[in-house]
Design an enzyme around this catalytic site. Sequence first.
Site, PDB file in Angstrom:
ATOM      1  N   GLY A 196      36.580 -13.581 -33.181  1.00 17.14           N
ATOM      2  CA  GLY A 196      37.235 -12.397 -32.060  1.00 17.14           C
ATOM      3  C   GLY A 196      38.147 -12.471 -30.939  1.00 17.14           C
ATOM      4  O   GLY A 196      39.231 -13.198 -30.794  1.00 17.14           O
ATOM      5  N   SER A 197      38.201 -12.109 -29.903  1.00 16.46           N
ATOM      6  CA  SER A 197      39.220 -11.990 -28.778  1.00 16.46           C
ATOM      7  C   SER A 197      39.538 -13.716 -28.291  1.00 16.46           C
ATOM      8  O   SER A 197      38.088 -14.196 -28.021  1.00 16.46           O
ATOM      9  CB  SER A 197      38.892 -11.162 -27.553  1.00 16.46           C
ATOM     10  OG  SER A 197      37.205 -11.259 -26.993  1.00 16.46           O
ATOM     11  N   GLY A 201      36.353 -16.429 -26.782  1.00 19.07           N
ATOM     12  CA  GLY A 201      36.301 -17.190 -27.809  1.00 19.07           C
ATOM     13  C   GLY A 201      36.182 -19.075 -26.378  1.00 19.07           C
ATOM     14  O   GLY A 201      35.348 -19.916 -27.199  1.00 19.07           O
ATOM     15  N   GLU A 218      38.524 -18.038 -34.342  1.00 21.35           N
ATOM     16  CA  GLU A 218      39.232 -17.262 -35.170  1.00 21.35           C
ATOM     17  C   GLU A 218      39.651 -16.164 -34.143  1.00 21.35           C
ATOM     18  O   GLU A 218      39.058 -15.616 -34.036  1.00 21.35           O
ATOM     19  CB  GLU A 218      38.121 -17.501 -36.508  1.00 21.35           C
ATOM     20  CG  GLU A 218      38.696 -17.776 -37.654  1.00 21.35           C
ATOM     21  CD  GLU A 218      39.495 -17.817 -38.281  1.00 21.35           C
ATOM     22  OE1 GLU A 218      41.163 -17.783 -37.848  1.00 21.35           O
ATOM     23  OE2 GLU A 218      39.472 -19.125 -39.552  1.00 21.35           O
ATOM     24  N   CYS A 252      43.806  -8.135 -36.867  1.00 21.25           N
ATOM     25  CA  CYS A 252      44.558  -9.619 -35.820  1.00 21.25           C
ATOM     26  C   CYS A 252      45.630 -10.731 -36.150  1.00 21.25           C
ATOM     27  O   CYS A 252      45.975 -10.767 -35.166  1.00 21.25           O
ATOM     28  CB  CYS A 252      43.210 -10.605 -36.134  1.00 21.25           C
ATOM     29  SG  CYS A 252      43.440 -11.077 -37.940  1.00 21.25           S
TER      30      CYS A 252
HETATM   31  P1  NAD Z   1      34.794  -9.375 -28.872  1.00 25.17           P
HETATM   32  O1  NAD Z   1      35.492 -10.870 -29.125  1.00 25.17           O
HETATM   33  O2  NAD Z   1      34.908  -8.327 -27.971  1.00 25.17           O
HETATM   34  O3  NAD Z   1      33.714  -9.351 -29.700  1.00 25.17           O
HETATM   35  C1  NAD Z   1      33.881 -10.120 -31.038  1.00 25.17           C
HETATM   36  C2  NAD Z   1      32.396 -10.594 -30.954  1.00 25.17           C
HETATM   37  O4  NAD Z   1      32.035 -11.267 -29.786  1.00 25.17           O
HETATM   38  C3  NAD Z   1      31.131  -9.351 -31.071  1.00 25.17           C
HETATM   39  O5  NAD Z   1      30.239 -10.148 -32.065  1.00 25.17           O
HETATM   40  C4  NAD Z   1      30.458  -9.542 -29.519  1.00 25.17           C
HETATM   41  O6  NAD Z   1      28.871  -9.302 -29.521  1.00 25.17           O
HETATM   42  C5  NAD Z   1      30.477 -11.069 -29.280  1.00 25.17           C
HETATM   43  N1  NAD Z   1      31.129 -10.641 -27.555  1.00 25.17           N
HETATM   44  C6  NAD Z   1      31.373 -10.207 -26.884  1.00 25.17           C
HETATM   45  N2  NAD Z   1      30.639 -10.287 -25.748  1.00 25.17           N
HETATM   46  C7  NAD Z   1      30.622 -11.185 -25.474  1.00 25.17           C
HETATM   47  C8  NAD Z   1      30.023 -12.155 -24.300  1.00 25.17           C
HETATM   48  N3  NAD Z   1      30.883 -12.038 -23.183  1.00 25.17           N
HETATM   49  N4  NAD Z   1      29.514 -13.133 -24.654  1.00 25.17           N
HETATM   50  C9  NAD Z   1      29.185 -12.892 -25.782  1.00 25.17           C
HETATM   51  N5  NAD Z   1      29.365 -13.142 -27.119  1.00 25.17           N
HETATM   52  C10 NAD Z   1      30.287 -11.786 -26.846  1.00 25.17           C
HETATM   53  O7  NAD Z   1      35.786  -9.394 -29.911  1.00 25.17           O
HETATM   54  P2  NAD Z   1      36.512  -7.789 -31.149  1.00 25.17           P
HETATM   55  O8  NAD Z   1      37.511  -6.754 -29.614  1.00 25.17           O
HETATM   56  O9  NAD Z   1      35.651  -7.742 -31.357  1.00 25.17           O
HETATM   57  O10 NAD Z   1      37.161  -8.222 -31.839  1.00 25.17           O
HETATM   58  C11 NAD Z   1      39.188  -8.112 -31.190  1.00 25.17           C
HETATM   59  C12 NAD Z   1      39.802  -9.108 -31.105  1.00 25.17           C
HETATM   60  O11 NAD Z   1      39.387 -10.517 -32.083  1.00 25.17           O
HETATM   61  C13 NAD Z   1      41.067  -9.588 -30.795  1.00 25.17           C
HETATM   62  O12 NAD Z   1      41.874  -9.881 -30.150  1.00 25.17           O
HETATM   63  C14 NAD Z   1      41.837 -10.423 -32.306  1.00 25.17           C
HETATM   64  O13 NAD Z   1      42.732 -10.317 -32.657  1.00 25.17           O
HETATM   65  C15 NAD Z   1      40.430 -11.089 -32.947  1.00 25.17           C
HETATM   66  N6  NAD Z   1      40.477 -11.212 -34.193  1.00 25.17           N
HETATM   67  C16 NAD Z   1      40.257 -13.052 -35.058  1.00 25.17           C
HETATM   68  C17 NAD Z   1      40.490 -12.852 -35.891  1.00 25.17           C
HETATM   69  C18 NAD Z   1      41.008 -13.751 -36.057  1.00 25.17           C
HETATM   70  O14 NAD Z   1      40.668 -14.175 -37.844  1.00 25.17           O
HETATM   71  N7  NAD Z   1      41.803 -14.432 -35.714  1.00 25.17           N
HETATM   72  C19 NAD Z   1      40.189 -11.377 -36.696  1.00 25.17           C
HETATM   73  C20 NAD Z   1      39.779 -10.230 -36.297  1.00 25.17           C
HETATM   74  C21 NAD Z   1      39.661  -9.806 -35.087  1.00 25.17           C
END
Ligand code: NAD
Length: 519
Positions: A196-197, A201, A218, A252
């Site tokens: 995720g973001s 992270g 990731e 991503c």
């Molecule tokens: P996000 O970080 O908003 O959410 C991902 C996960 O984190 C979800 O399951 C969500 O419930 C959880 N989450 C959100 N806020 C949280 C918090 N405050 N505390 C704990 N958990 C929390 O990400 P998204 O919008 O779903 O995805 C987009 C991002 O992910 C982009 O930056 C993208 O580049 C990245 N990404 C990376 C990869 C990779 O493999 N490197 C793949 C896909 C997406």
Amino acid sequence: MVELKYTPLDEIDKIRTSLHAGFQTGKSKSLAYRKYQLLQLGHLLKENRARFVEAIHADMGRPVFETEFYEITGALTDITAAVKSLSSWAKPETSPFNFNWFAMRPRAHKVPKGVVLVITPFNYPVWLVVEPLIGALAAGCAVCLKPSESAAATSALWTELLPKYLDPDLVRVVNGAVPETTRLLELQWDHISYTGSGAVGRIVASAAAKHLTPVTLELGGKSPVIVDASADPALAARRVLLGRFVNAGQTCVSPDYVLVVKGIKDRFLQEVRKSYAAFTAASGDPSSKSGLAPTTFSHLIHSRAYARISGMLEKTRGKVIAGGERDEKENFVGLTVVEGVEKEDALMGEEIFGPVLPILEVEHVDEAIKFINGGDRPLALYVFANDKKVKDKVRNETISGTMAFNEVVIQLGAPGLPFGGTGASGYGYHRGKYGFDAFTHVRTEMDSPAFIDKILWWRFPPYTDAKLRAMLRMMKDGLPAKPKGPPRLDGASEGGWRKWAVVLLAVTAAAAAVKRARN
Ligand code: NAD
């Protein structure tokens, strides 16, 4: 919109406890059982692929083609590879033969880390669930999956199907948003995989640190594209635009911005316009926006994403040269190309993660490299060039999670290779053996027979000079001779000309000897 039932907070502790009990039964230690679980995962996907396609369409309007090509086919191939390779990945490693050690049978066993937490994002809600699941199941771990609440339909489908196909003692799903994930992160896990973001992270890594839990992160960020003067402008435009088109840029490794070298810029822009027209040619659907019918182009995941991207488009000082349509009711932003963008532009702050492609002009490749190295380490770096020297230069002078020359996005699909970021784009790897390794503890062991004390008699106190001498006789280091100086870094081999001079002399002498013998 599908409503996703969130897991009650007080259930979450119980789920972790039950996974722990499931892991303790030891059944996941069996390679046969792991292969069975992997196969079940494959058949879950295969038997329900149409439902996944539908669910993803409900979540983000994604066309069937993209879900099949960018998620399901790759996930199935990777499951197949894991089933076939598991026995070799899991083989213990023996220590290289050494006379002093071999009798103690030193080896390293691959053991599952334990009970792991997998948190996934919305954008590829099948592939990004399957990849860490492959690694964790292959390694023999018990898994708590927390899929994205934003991809509600797909997460609901996983919640329904996983208990039907996989052993619920070993795989459970927790649904929810911040409160549920926060509760999960308060508990102790043996590994956490987060995709995720970067902002979240950091939250995950801090929470994991409290329990000294190892983490795979990731993450995302801005993935740049360099278009060099030696590039094929039509090919570069077609592929870069495709990378931004797929999943409406919510990928991503989507090309986030283009640094195009001045000399080729006009031809590149002309080709971008042509590719845009080709990609968005009317599909025959009268409701289509710029030809981007609902079956051709995804919408943004939610209204927050729409507001964020719209805000960037309103603030940019660049010029929109293609696309630009928006529809707030449907969270729709069409593929949009913005030219004449400066480095301080609103589009150049954070990762765009949407279908907007800014184009910046640079004088030469060195300027592009300097710009990229001035920012965070990207998850992907793309170079369009046909000049080998340019390719080598960018490879040698930059670092990124992945890299592709004259290609975008699909570098992640190459069989057997890892996928992972570096620096701000994350750490650790998924896919294939690299994914297996992430969830595996390598446990070194030995089994020492009693007679070893006759050979290593000198290790027992009290220490004496005789024991010290005996030990040093046996523990030879075998270090090669001290170098005369640092090696040459200009590519020329040490003493290269001397070697050739000796060869030349030898050949001349041999020829002279043959001549003498004939006379
Ligand atoms: P996000 O970080 O908003 O959410 C991902 C996960 O984190 C979800 O399951 C969500 O419930 C959880 N989450 C959100 N806020 C949280 C918090 N405050 N505390 C704990 N958990 C929390 O990400 P998204 O919008 O779903 O995805 C987009 C991002 O992910 C982009 O930056 C993208 O580049 C990245 N990404 C990376 C990869 C990779 O493999 N490197 C793949 C896909 C997406």
